[in-house]
Motif scaffolding. Structure first.
Motif, PDB file in Angstrom:
ATOM      1  N   TYR A   1     -37.168  -2.833  45.639  1.00  0.00           N
ATOM      2  CA  TYR A   1     -36.710  -3.118  46.984  1.00  0.00           C
ATOM      3  C   TYR A   1     -36.770  -4.602  47.319  1.00  0.00           C
TER       4      TYR A   1
ATOM      5  N   VAL B   1     -37.996   2.616  59.182  1.00  0.00           N
ATOM      6  CA  VAL B   1     -38.167   1.404  58.385  1.00  0.00           C
ATOM      7  C   VAL B   1     -39.667   1.265  58.088  1.00  0.00           C
TER       8      VAL B   1
ATOM      9  N   LEU C   1     -26.564   1.283  59.298  1.00  0.00           N
ATOM     10  CA  LEU C   1     -25.816   2.541  59.329  1.00  0.00           C
ATOM     11  C   LEU C   1     -25.416   2.875  57.894  1.00  0.00           C
TER      12      LEU C   1
ATOM     13  N   VAL D   1     -38.019  -2.120  54.600  1.00  0.00           N
ATOM     14  CA  VAL D   1     -37.126  -1.267  53.811  1.00  0.00           C
ATOM     15  C   VAL D   1     -36.819  -0.010  54.613  1.00  0.00           C
ATOM     16  N   THR D   2     -35.558   0.337  54.669  1.00  0.00           N
ATOM     17  CA  THR D   2     -35.179   1.521  55.455  1.00  0.00           C
ATOM     18  C   THR D   2     -35.341   2.786  54.629  1.00  0.00           C
ATOM     19  N   SER D   3     -35.215   3.925  55.286  1.00  0.00           N
ATOM     20  CA  SER D   3     -35.078   5.188  54.568  1.00  0.00           C
ATOM     21  C   SER D   3     -33.722   5.216  53.870  1.00  0.00           C
TER      22      SER D   3
ATOM     23  N   ARG E   1     -30.863   2.009  50.351  1.00  0.00           N
ATOM     24  CA  ARG E   1     -31.774   1.631  51.445  1.00  0.00           C
ATOM     25  C   ARG E   1     -31.455   0.201  51.855  1.00  0.00           C
TER      26      ARG E   1
END
Lengths: 497, 154
Positions: free
Chosen positions: A57, A49, A172, A69-71, A179
């Motif tokens: 985003y 993250v 998940l 923001v996640t991958s 993302r």
């Protein structure tokens, strides 16, 4: 932009023990600083993250655009099996009291995902994984309720637990390029992480200030002394440095700088405002390569005699030719002056008789010196720059009006100014330039500030012992400021005593 | 006669070698030719000071914690030089005397440890790490085998 609300509380317990706690309630993070490092400093923890402020985003707009923001949550295939991608965000440790909410906003950045979830768990102060407190399944079917995963969701989880926990959010995902995005987190609870101790959880009321001086005991060098918290060591903890003299002033010397070699170590006590409350000076006479019965003292530049509450010297100075005021400083001075000894012979023990002391092998005198400890307590805390105040000087052969100082120091009020600019002396006195130097700017004293000076043997000119000394002096101090330390090519050890 | 010529030649080489060494020493700025204080040319404005006052600027950090804690200054070999009470949420400056031969110090604030370079008597301690590639991990997902959770289509 939301601002942190910072509350302080001080709880006075029975007796003389103050127990203080610093609380921040609620714990908030809106990532508007745009810098993941600032979040980390506040003990947020990231795994796959980042803090990003890209438009695509964002949950908010303008300066409030940055968010966590996640991958890309694509999932992976590992040894022939499919697995979810995971990304995790951890809150700082927070002390919950069973009331309020944990609120936050979240979404996916696009709808290309296939299966995506967001879950939240509690982690206890021992690091154990606790119960799941939240789960959201992102629905990629536009015809279903909440079917668009890019729609911002606002959550509010009632706090039903008590104690110190951190919250762990887990994203998940499998399939697509989506993302996870999160922003505007508000946690009703007291901030209980210690950013200065690797973000470990802290229990409230961790700051015990036994002496009530404003410094917690574990941040106080003197937890039972209400006058001070901090320390400054010159030159460093348990280390001595040196002032070394030629003592024929105003006559020229032989520049072996061993006529008197005095080691010094100082410990300055400072209060919570970093003002100096007291000093312990320690002195050791290492060598006396001359027969004069020199005394030794030091002025405290910029400090009036009345600024000194007391001076204690051990072993005590005999006071044969100096006059000492009731607070321990020398009488008749406008700056505080402390006489450490009147005759160096009073503080040495000879193991081998001789005119000199520890400068000459064979028929030279040998022995060791007392460590003379001078404790100075100031009447009010002082703000001078430590070590700048220290102006050590020799008293030449028991003549109180004949002093020898470092070139950028002295004289005191009791020095006879008619001795200046006689013989080899060319002091500038009140003009621009050095005191206690000859016409070629050669000094009668040097100061090695980093460590104890390993001084030349009797009559060995310093330039034949320390090969970088001349280069340092002739370069105006630019080259080899470390000329006195033991480095290859710096010295002839065979000419050092 | 031939031996005499060889001997002269050898002496010539020897002398020129000595002469060359002396010349290179006098040109080498790291070697002093002074053998007594009288040989040293000291600039009239040289003050002989071996220490100077150093100021380290400590910009505040936007942190939740507002307690006063100790900032420790150490030499590069780990020797404690000084401690100062500092509040993270306030700008601070700490000043102390430092040997001119020391150009870097270690500054510790709890577990936050930085090497601070001192130039012209000034240095800066930052609580916040500069962002770098190592913090930008979302573009390079890391997979820990123990963390893998099998994908189950629901």
């Amino acid at each position: 932009m939301k601002k942190l609300t910072i509350l302080f509380s001080a709880i006075l317990l029975a007796g003389s023990v103050n127990v203080m706690a610093t609380n921040v309630n609620p714990v908030t993070e809106n990532f508007n600083h745009g810098n993941e490092c600032i979040s980390r400093l506040n003990c947020w923890k990231f795994w796959c993250v980042d803090v990003k402020s890209w438009c695509s985003y964002s949950i908010n707009t303008g300066s409030e655009r940055p968010a966590a923001v996640t991958s890309k949550l694509r999932g992976i295939r590992w040894c022939g099996k499919a697995y979810y991608s995971k990304a995790k965000l951890y809150s700082p440790w927070t002390n919950f009291n069973g009331t309020g909410n944990v609120s936050f906003k979240h979404k996916l950045d696009d709808n290309s995902g296939r299966y995506n979830k967001l879950k939240a768990y509690l982690i206890d102060a021992q690091g154990n994984h606790g119960p799941k407190i939240f789960e959201y399944v992102y629905n990629h079917n536009y015809n279903s309720p909440n079917g668009n995963p890019t729609t911002v969701q606002t959550e509010s989880i009632p706090v039903t637990w008590t104690g110190v926990y951190r919250i762990k959010w887990v994203w998940l995902g499998y399939g697509g390029d989506s993302r996870g995005v999160m922003d505007d987190i508000v946690i009703d609870g007291d901030y209980s992480a210690n950013p200065c101790k690797r973000c470990k959880p802290i229990i409230p009321q961790a700051c015990v200030d036994t002496d009530g001086d404003g410094c917690c005991d574990d941040e106080d060098d003197y937890p039972n002394d209400p006058t001070k918290c901090n320390t400054e060591f010159i030159p460093g903890e348990d280390t001595y440095n040196t002032v070394a003299y030629e003592d024929l002033w105003p006559g020229a010397g032989d520049y072996d700088f061993n006529d008197k070699v005095i080691d010094r170590y100082s410990v300055y006590g400072k209060n919570a405002n970093n003002e100096i409350t007291d000093v312990e000076y320690k002195f050791v006479l290492k060598a006396a390569g001359a027969g004069f019965h020199n005394g030794f003292g030091f002025a405290l530049n910029g400090i009036a005699p009345s600024d000194v509450a007391s001076v204690t010297i051990s072993p005590a100075n005999p006071e044969n030719y100096t006059v000492i005021s009731s607070n321990g400083v020398e009488a008749g001075q406008t700056e505080a002056v402390i006489i450490v000894w009147e005759d160096w012979n009073d503080i040495v023990t000879r193991t081998k008789n001789g005119l000199y002391f520890n400068t000459k092998y064979g028929n030279g005198g040998e022995g060791y010196s007392d460590t003379v400890v001078v404790n100075v307590v100031f009447s009010t805390p002082q703000t001078f720059t430590i070590d700048e105040e220290f102006d050590p000087f020799l008293i030449k052969n028991g003549l109180r009006d004949s002093e020898i100082h470092l070139p950028w120091k002295g004289p005191t009020d009791l020095a006879d100014l008619t001795k200046f600019n006689t013989s080899s002396d060319a002091s500038a006195l009140n003009a621009f330039g050095n005191n206690y130097v000859d016409i070629n700017n050669k000094p009668w004293a040097i100061y090695t500030p980093l460590e104890s000076f390993e001084y030349p043997q009797e009559s060995k000119d310093i330039n034949t012992v320390y090969f970088k000394f001349a280069l340092w002096a002739s370069s105006n101090g630019v080259s080899f400021p470390d000329w006195y330390i033991d480095m290859p090519g710096y010295r002839d050890a065979s000419r050092i005593y | 006669m031939r031996k005499l010529i060889y001997l002269s030649f050898a002496i010539g080489i020897g002398l020129s070698s000595c002469s060359k060494d002396k010349s290179s020493d006098s040109l080498d700025p790291t070697k002093s030719t002074a053998t007594s204080m009288h040989d040293v040319k000291i600039p009239a404005n040289f003050d002989w000071k071996t220490t100077h006052t150093v100021t380290i600027t400590v910009p505040s950090a936007p942190v939740y914690s507002d307690e006063i804690r100790q900032m420790k200054v150490k030499s590069m070999d780990g020797k404690l030089l000084s401690t100062h009470s500092v509040r993270m949420t306030e700008d601070a400056t700490i000043s102390f005397n430092l040997p001119k031969s020391m150009q870097t110090v270690i500054v510790e604030y709890g577990s936050i440890i930085r090497e601070v370079r001192v130039a012209n008597g000034n240095g800066v301690f930052s609580y916040v790490d500069e962002p770098d590639a190592t913090t930008n991990d979302s573009e390079e997902p890391q997979f820990d085998e123990k963390e893998l959770e099998p994908f189950i289509e629901e």
